[in-house]
Write a protein that holds these residues in place. Structure first.
Motif, PDB file in Angstrom:
ATOM      1  N   TRP A  83       0.858  -1.177   0.000  1.00 23.97           N
ATOM      2  CA  TRP A  83       0.000   0.000   0.000  1.00 23.97           C
ATOM      3  C   TRP A  83       0.889   1.218   0.000  1.00 23.97           C
ATOM      4  CZ3 TRP A  83      -1.036   4.691   1.968  1.00 23.97           C
ATOM      5  CH2 TRP A  83      -2.244   5.275   1.556  1.00 23.97           C
ATOM      6  N   PRO A  84       0.557   2.202  -0.757  1.00 21.77           N
ATOM      7  CA  PRO A  84      -0.610   2.270  -1.629  1.00 21.77           C
ATOM      8  C   PRO A  84      -0.415   1.443  -2.895  1.00 21.77           C
ATOM      9  CG  PRO A  84       0.644   4.316  -1.788  1.00 21.77           C
ATOM     10  CD  PRO A  84       1.313   3.478  -0.746  1.00 21.77           C
ATOM     11  N   PRO A  85      -1.509   1.039  -3.515  1.00 21.66           N
ATOM     12  CA  PRO A  85      -1.391   0.253  -4.740  1.00 21.66           C
ATOM     13  C   PRO A  85      -0.765   1.089  -5.852  1.00 21.66           C
ATOM     14  CG  PRO A  85      -3.692   0.850  -4.331  1.00 21.66           C
ATOM     15  CD  PRO A  85      -2.899   1.300  -3.142  1.00 21.66           C
ATOM     16  N   VAL A  86       0.176   0.498  -6.555  1.00 20.09           N
ATOM     17  CA  VAL A  86       0.881   1.240  -7.602  1.00 20.09           C
ATOM     18  C   VAL A  86      -0.070   1.709  -8.706  1.00 20.09           C
ATOM     19  CG1 VAL A  86       3.183   0.302  -7.207  1.00 20.09           C
ATOM     20  CG2 VAL A  86       1.617  -0.908  -8.711  1.00 20.09           C
ATOM     21  N   GLU A  87      -1.167   0.986  -8.892  1.00 19.75           N
ATOM     22  CA  GLU A  87      -2.119   1.376  -9.934  1.00 19.75           C
ATOM     23  C   GLU A  87      -3.105   2.436  -9.449  1.00 19.75           C
ATOM     24  OE1 GLU A  87      -3.850  -2.059  -7.636  1.00 19.75           O
ATOM     25  OE2 GLU A  87      -1.880  -1.543  -8.426  1.00 19.75           O
ATOM     26  N   GLY A  88      -2.995   2.815  -8.172  1.00 21.41           N
ATOM     27  CA  GLY A  88      -3.906   3.806  -7.616  1.00 21.41           C
ATOM     28  C   GLY A  88      -5.233   3.182  -7.233  1.00 21.41           C
ATOM     29  N   MET A  89      -6.217   4.029  -7.003  1.00 23.94           N
ATOM     30  CA  MET A  89      -7.563   3.586  -6.621  1.00 23.94           C
ATOM     31  C   MET A  89      -8.580   4.525  -7.250  1.00 23.94           C
ATOM     32  SD  MET A  89      -7.782   3.128  -2.532  1.00 23.94           S
ATOM     33  CE  MET A  89      -7.632   1.571  -1.751  1.00 23.94           C
ATOM     34  N   THR A  90      -9.768   4.035  -7.398  1.00 24.72           N
ATOM     35  CA  THR A  90     -10.850   4.922  -7.817  1.00 24.72           C
ATOM     36  C   THR A  90     -11.252   5.768  -6.611  1.00 24.72           C
ATOM     37  OG1 THR A  90     -12.603   3.385  -7.188  1.00 24.72           O
ATOM     38  CG2 THR A  90     -11.721   3.189  -9.449  1.00 24.72           C
ATOM     39  N   ALA A  91     -11.915   6.865  -6.879  1.00 19.21           N
ATOM     40  CA  ALA A  91     -12.421   7.707  -5.791  1.00 19.21           C
ATOM     41  C   ALA A  91     -13.405   6.918  -4.929  1.00 19.21           C
ATOM     42  CB  ALA A  91     -13.083   8.963  -6.359  1.00 19.21           C
ATOM     43  N   GLU A  92     -14.184   6.035  -5.541  1.00 18.28           N
ATOM     44  CA  GLU A  92     -15.160   5.236  -4.799  1.00 18.28           C
ATOM     45  C   GLU A  92     -14.457   4.258  -3.865  1.00 18.28           C
ATOM     46  OE1 GLU A  92     -15.175   5.613  -8.179  1.00 18.28           O
ATOM     47  OE2 GLU A  92     -16.832   7.038  -8.285  1.00 18.28           O
ATOM     48  N   ALA A  93     -13.401   3.612  -4.327  1.00 19.71           N
ATOM     49  CA  ALA A  93     -12.664   2.663  -3.489  1.00 19.71           C
ATOM     50  C   ALA A  93     -11.966   3.398  -2.342  1.00 19.71           C
ATOM     51  CB  ALA A  93     -11.648   1.889  -4.327  1.00 19.71           C
ATOM     52  N   ASN A  94     -11.410   4.564  -2.629  1.00 27.40           N
ATOM     53  CA  ASN A  94     -10.764   5.343  -1.572  1.00 27.40           C
ATOM     54  C   ASN A  94     -11.790   5.782  -0.535  1.00 27.40           C
ATOM     55  OD1 ASN A  94      -8.047   6.480  -0.812  1.00 27.40           O
ATOM     56  ND2 ASN A  94      -9.273   8.347  -0.721  1.00 27.40           N
ATOM     57  N   LEU A  95     -12.973   6.193  -1.000  1.00 27.59           N
ATOM     58  CA  LEU A  95     -14.042   6.606  -0.094  1.00 27.59           C
ATOM     59  C   LEU A  95     -14.437   5.458   0.836  1.00 27.59           C
ATOM     60  CD1 LEU A  95     -16.016   8.873   0.718  1.00 27.59           C
ATOM     61  CD2 LEU A  95     -17.602   7.933  -0.980  1.00 27.59           C
ATOM     62  N   ALA A  96     -14.523   4.251   0.289  1.00 24.97           N
ATOM     63  CA  ALA A  96     -14.863   3.083   1.111  1.00 24.97           C
ATOM     64  C   ALA A  96     -13.781   2.846   2.161  1.00 24.97           C
ATOM     65  CB  ALA A  96     -15.040   1.850   0.226  1.00 24.97           C
ATOM     66  N   ASP A  97     -12.525   3.046   1.780  1.00 29.72           N
ATOM     67  CA  ASP A  97     -11.415   2.891   2.724  1.00 29.72           C
ATOM     68  C   ASP A  97     -11.502   3.939   3.833  1.00 29.72           C
ATOM     69  OD1 ASP A  97      -9.022   1.432   3.392  1.00 29.72           O
ATOM     70  OD2 ASP A  97      -7.865   3.179   2.746  1.00 29.72           O
ATOM     71  N   LEU A  98     -11.794   5.180   3.470  1.00 26.85           N
ATOM     72  CA  LEU A  98     -11.920   6.238   4.477  1.00 26.85           C
ATOM     73  C   LEU A  98     -13.104   5.961   5.406  1.00 26.85           C
ATOM     74  CD1 LEU A  98     -11.213   9.539   2.495  1.00 26.85           C
ATOM     75  CD2 LEU A  98      -9.613   7.944   3.547  1.00 26.85           C
TER      76      LEU A  98
END
Length: 153
Positions: free
Chosen positions: A58-73
């Motif tokens: 972490w963080p994933p080298v390919e990044g994350m979508t805003a939706e996936a980041n929101l779920a993480d937050l």
């Protein structure tokens, strides 16, 4: 609530902020999503090279979508509310410049696993943040120093 489940004693007032030299902390929440994603997304190699993040994926080298980041937050905010782990945004004004995590150890839940990162363009702040958080943990939090694992800078 059982102290083993809550990670901190019931009577402990979890800090809702901290002001340091060149930064402040506030609990990470969904309102930070775009700023948080931009902060780590623009500094992936730097964060992955930060002590405490090396080899974690972490963080994933390919990044994350805003939706996936929101779920993480949202997950981190639930942990904070349940007193099972504490994640703070590192801010300069309203700008997200890093993150701090305080959680029970995965393999040794009696340990306190602390990690933090700052954006690559704020790299000099990494040592300042580490020193300030180390003092804050000793002075304010209910953890014995020998239980805290915070990767040295």
């Amino acid at each position: 609530m059982d102290d083993r489940l809550s990670f901190v004693p019931d009577g402990f007032d979890v800090p809702l902020g901290f002001d340091g030299d060149g930064f402040r902390l506030e609990p990470l929440g969904e309102a930070h999503n775009a700023r948080d994603l931009a902060a780590w997304g623009g500094s992936i190699a730097h964060v992955r090279a930060t002590p405490g993040f090396q080899g974690r994926g972490w963080p994933p080298v390919e990044g994350m979508t805003a939706e996936a980041n929101l779920a993480d937050l949202a997950r981190h905010a639930r942990d904070f509310a349940a007193r099972t782990g504490f994640t703070y945004s590192v801010l300069d004004g309203d700008e997200v410049i890093g993150c701090l995590y305080i959680y029970p150890g995965k393999d040794a839940p009696e340990r306190v696993q602390v990690s933090s990162w700052v954006r690559a363009d704020r790299a000099p702040l990494d040592e300042v943040l580490y020193a300030a958080v180390t003092r804050w943990l000793a002075e304010v939090w209910p953890f014995e120093e020998e239980r805290i694992d915070y990767a040295a800078r």
